[in-house]
Design a protein around this motif. Structure first.
Motif, mmCIF file in Angstrom:
data_model
loop_
_atom_site.group_PDB
_atom_site.id
_atom_site.type_symbol
_atom_site.label_atom_id
_atom_site.label_comp_id
_atom_site.label_asym_id
_atom_site.label_seq_id
_atom_site.Cartn_x
_atom_site.Cartn_y
_atom_site.Cartn_z
ATOM 1 N N VAL A 26 146.379 1.976 105.154
ATOM 2 C CA VAL A 26 145.114 2.499 104.633
ATOM 3 C C VAL A 26 145.338 3.878 104.024
ATOM 4 C CG1 VAL A 26 142.724 3.082 105.197
ATOM 5 C CG2 VAL A 26 143.877 1.215 106.413
ATOM 6 N N MET A 27 144.995 4.028 102.760
ATOM 7 C CA MET A 27 145.165 5.318 102.082
ATOM 8 C C MET A 27 144.090 6.295 102.534
ATOM 9 S SD MET A 27 146.680 5.314 98.428
ATOM 10 C CE MET A 27 145.181 5.560 97.488
ATOM 11 N N PRO A 28 144.451 7.582 102.665
ATOM 12 C CA PRO A 28 143.388 8.566 102.910
ATOM 13 C C PRO A 28 142.481 8.675 101.689
ATOM 14 C CG PRO A 28 145.521 9.657 102.630
ATOM 15 C CD PRO A 28 145.785 8.184 102.609
ATOM 16 N N LEU A 29 141.255 9.061 101.920
ATOM 17 C CA LEU A 29 140.315 9.274 100.826
ATOM 18 C C LEU A 29 140.694 10.546 100.070
ATOM 19 C CD1 LEU A 29 137.140 8.115 100.210
ATOM 20 C CD2 LEU A 29 136.787 10.536 100.653
ATOM 21 N N LEU A 30 140.594 10.492 98.759
ATOM 22 C CA LEU A 30 140.886 11.673 97.948
ATOM 23 C C LEU A 30 139.586 12.399 97.598
ATOM 24 C CD1 LEU A 30 142.576 13.578 96.181
ATOM 25 C CD2 LEU A 30 142.535 11.819 94.383
ATOM 26 N N LEU A 31 139.487 13.626 98.112
ATOM 27 C CA LEU A 31 138.355 14.489 97.781
ATOM 28 C C LEU A 31 138.810 15.420 96.656
ATOM 29 C CD1 LEU A 31 135.528 15.607 98.544
ATOM 30 C CD2 LEU A 31 136.655 17.037 100.241
ATOM 31 N N ALA A 32 138.135 15.373 95.525
ATOM 32 C CA ALA A 32 138.481 16.247 94.400
ATOM 33 C C ALA A 32 137.738 17.569 94.568
ATOM 34 C CB ALA A 32 138.092 15.584 93.079
ATOM 35 N N VAL A 33 138.491 18.649 94.757
ATOM 36 C CA VAL A 33 137.871 19.958 95.007
ATOM 37 C C VAL A 33 137.593 20.643 93.669
ATOM 38 C CG1 VAL A 33 138.132 22.207 96.115
ATOM 39 C CG2 VAL A 33 138.968 20.147 97.267
ATOM 40 N N SER A 34 136.315 20.649 93.291
ATOM 41 C CA SER A 34 135.917 21.056 91.930
ATOM 42 C C SER A 34 135.412 22.487 91.843
ATOM 43 C CB SER A 34 134.856 20.080 91.413
ATOM 44 O OG SER A 34 133.853 19.848 92.389
ATOM 45 N N LYS A 35 135.545 23.258 92.906
ATOM 46 C CA LYS A 35 135.069 24.651 92.875
ATOM 47 C C LYS A 35 135.701 25.407 91.705
ATOM 48 C CE LYS A 35 138.580 26.385 96.029
ATOM 49 N NZ LYS A 35 139.025 26.294 97.415
ATOM 50 N N LYS A 36 134.890 26.229 91.063
ATOM 51 C CA LYS A 36 135.335 27.047 89.925
ATOM 52 C C LYS A 36 135.718 26.211 88.698
ATOM 53 C CE LYS A 36 135.388 31.170 92.116
ATOM 54 N NZ LYS A 36 136.382 32.088 92.606
ATOM 55 N N HIS A 37 135.389 24.940 88.696
ATOM 56 C CA HIS A 37 135.637 24.123 87.512
ATOM 57 C C HIS A 37 134.318 23.569 86.980
ATOM 58 C CE1 HIS A 37 139.981 24.365 87.664
ATOM 59 N NE2 HIS A 37 139.909 24.181 88.958
ATOM 60 N N LYS A 38 134.298 23.319 85.684
ATOM 61 C CA LYS A 38 133.046 22.978 85.007
ATOM 62 C C LYS A 38 132.607 21.530 85.226
ATOM 63 C CE LYS A 38 132.741 26.555 81.613
ATOM 64 N NZ LYS A 38 134.102 27.126 81.380
ATOM 65 N N VAL A 39 131.312 21.341 85.029
ATOM 66 C CA VAL A 39 130.685 20.032 85.187
ATOM 67 C C VAL A 39 131.318 18.960 84.287
ATOM 68 C CG1 VAL A 39 128.524 18.836 84.590
ATOM 69 C CG2 VAL A 39 128.477 20.807 86.093
ATOM 70 N N MET A 207 146.141 19.649 101.239
ATOM 71 C CA MET A 207 145.688 20.193 99.954
ATOM 72 C C MET A 207 146.823 19.970 98.947
ATOM 73 S SD MET A 207 143.733 23.474 101.771
ATOM 74 C CE MET A 207 144.165 24.626 100.545
ATOM 75 N N SER A 208 146.726 20.621 97.792
ATOM 76 C CA SER A 208 147.725 20.370 96.752
ATOM 77 C C SER A 208 149.164 20.525 97.255
ATOM 78 C CB SER A 208 147.506 21.310 95.567
ATOM 79 O OG SER A 208 146.287 21.005 94.923
ATOM 80 N N ASN A 209 149.410 21.580 98.025
ATOM 81 C CA ASN A 209 150.815 21.883 98.353
ATOM 82 C C ASN A 209 151.305 21.278 99.669
ATOM 83 O OD1 ASN A 209 149.454 23.653 100.116
ATOM 84 N ND2 ASN A 209 151.277 24.940 100.205
ATOM 85 N N ASP A 210 150.404 20.621 100.412
ATOM 86 C CA ASP A 210 150.872 20.082 101.701
ATOM 87 C C ASP A 210 150.323 18.694 102.017
ATOM 88 O OD1 ASP A 210 148.247 20.733 102.295
ATOM 89 O OD2 ASP A 210 148.746 22.388 103.660
ATOM 90 N N LEU A 211 149.904 17.958 100.980
ATOM 91 C CA LEU A 211 149.283 16.672 101.283
ATOM 92 C C LEU A 211 150.270 15.654 101.859
ATOM 93 C CD1 LEU A 211 149.646 14.165 98.949
ATOM 94 C CD2 LEU A 211 148.298 15.762 97.631
ATOM 95 N N GLU A 212 151.554 15.771 101.504
ATOM 96 C CA GLU A 212 152.536 14.833 102.054
ATOM 97 C C GLU A 212 152.671 15.011 103.573
ATOM 98 O OE1 GLU A 212 152.997 16.321 99.096
ATOM 99 O OE2 GLU A 212 153.437 14.673 97.710
ATOM 100 N N ALA A 213 152.782 16.275 103.998
ATOM 101 C CA ALA A 213 152.902 16.543 105.442
ATOM 102 C C ALA A 213 151.626 16.127 106.170
ATOM 103 C CB ALA A 213 153.201 18.023 105.691
ATOM 104 N N ALA A 214 150.483 16.312 105.508
ATOM 105 C CA ALA A 214 149.206 15.950 106.130
ATOM 106 C C ALA A 214 149.124 14.438 106.337
ATOM 107 C CB ALA A 214 148.039 16.438 105.264
ATOM 108 N N ILE A 215 149.551 13.688 105.332
ATOM 109 C CA ILE A 215 149.505 12.222 105.448
ATOM 110 C C ILE A 215 150.501 11.750 106.512
ATOM 111 C CG2 ILE A 215 149.961 10.054 104.220
ATOM 112 C CD1 ILE A 215 148.794 11.499 101.699
ATOM 113 N N GLY A 230 143.902 21.816 87.703
ATOM 114 C CA GLY A 230 144.627 22.956 87.184
ATOM 115 C C GLY A 230 144.249 24.205 87.959
ATOM 116 N N VAL A 231 144.868 25.330 87.586
ATOM 117 C CA VAL A 231 144.637 26.587 88.297
ATOM 118 C C VAL A 231 143.200 27.053 88.067
ATOM 119 C CG1 VAL A 231 145.342 29.006 88.497
ATOM 120 C CG2 VAL A 231 147.061 27.229 88.153
ATOM 121 N N ARG A 232 142.554 27.529 89.134
ATOM 122 C CA ARG A 232 141.171 27.992 89.035
ATOM 123 C C ARG A 232 141.085 29.318 88.300
ATOM 124 N NH1 ARG A 232 141.338 25.235 93.932
ATOM 125 N NH2 ARG A 232 142.297 26.959 95.028
ATOM 126 N N GLY A 233 140.037 29.446 87.467
ATOM 127 C CA GLY A 233 139.875 30.644 86.649
ATOM 128 C C GLY A 233 139.395 31.846 87.420
#
Ligand SMILES: *Cc1c(COP(=O)(O)O)cnc(C)c1O
Length: 233
Positions: A26-39, A207-215, A230-233
């Motif tokens: 069973v794959m973990p659910l992917l939550l897209a973290v959209s803070k600081k990014h446009k609609v 998160m982006s840099n540790d999702l493998e260890a988390a899974i 991409g990188v947040r503004g």
């Protein structure tokens, strides 16, 4: 927007590869973290099947939620609040979100329950994750293991909340073994909650840099911002 599609696919490939390596069906659910990014970017991702979005700043999030509702992009979007919670924002969070990942105090838990009753999502309980503090350094948010167990017990009497599990944000590290050691603490607590409460089914970590260890460590939901948007503004 091609970049977004490519990034999104790449993150899903990483998740799949991590599952395969660890023999997870069973794959973990992917939550897209959209803070600081446009609609616009959120809208694009909904078009390629992304349903769950995470936001950390209440004012910014509500603007986006309302805008996307008015565009009636997709009424099945699921909004997760993942940022620190100030008590004067509890009402808005309880009203606009389906999930809250960052509950770390009993007082906030009670306020979310109270305000959910009068919110616009009447009928659906608010899904709650309790945030475990990981690492000894003075990280701002998160509760101790004991505090999480106390909050979990208290939540059983709160009719407008549904206890779903644990969330954590460990100290930053690039070392897989160190990352896994941190995640292990959250997994142990999650297992304890699963034993005690039938509604618990979610371990939000990675998160982006540790999702493998988390899974590897048993995450059921990863929260990815940078590697999708991409990188947040
Ligand atoms: C910003 C944020 C993320 C996403 O982090 P990235 O490193 O950009 O993937 C995940 N979880 C929480 C709680 C965050 O605040």
């Amino acid at each position: 927007m091609n970049e977004l599609l490519k990034n999104h696919r790449q993150v899903i490939s990483r998740i799949k590869a991590a599952c395969t390596r660890n023999g997870r069906a069973v794959m973990p659910l992917l939550l897209a973290v959209s803070k600081k990014h446009k609609v616009d970017k959120i809208k694009y991702l909904t078009g390629i099947g992304q349903r769950d979005f995470g936001e950390s700043y209440v004012q910014e999030a509500i603007k986006k939620i309302i805008e996307l509702e008015q565009l009636s992009v997709d009424s099945s979007l699921i909004w997760h609040f993942i940022g620190p919670i100030q008590s004067n924002k509890a009402k808005q969070i309880a009203t606009y979100f389906s999930w809250v990942h960052s509950v770390d105090r009993l007082k906030i838990l009670g306020m979310l329950d109270q305000y959910r009753q009068s919110g616009m999502n009447i009928g659906a309980p608010l899904n709650v994750l309790l945030q475990l503090k990981i690492g000894d350094e003075a990280s701002k948010s998160g509760a101790s293991r004991e505090e999480v167990l106390n909050m979990a017990a208290a939540s059983q009497k709160m009719k407008n909340l549904m206890l779903r599990g644990v969330m954590c944000i460990p100290p930053r590290s690039t070392d897989f073994v160190v990352q896994s050691t941190y995640f292990r603490q959250a997994k142990d607590l999650y297992d304890e909650l699963v034993k005690r409460y039938s509604s618990v089914d979610t371990l939000s970590m990675g998160m982006s840099n540790d999702l493998e260890a988390a899974i590897y460590s048993g995450s059921t939901m990863v929260r990815v911002g940078t590697d999708i948007f991409g990188v947040r503004g």
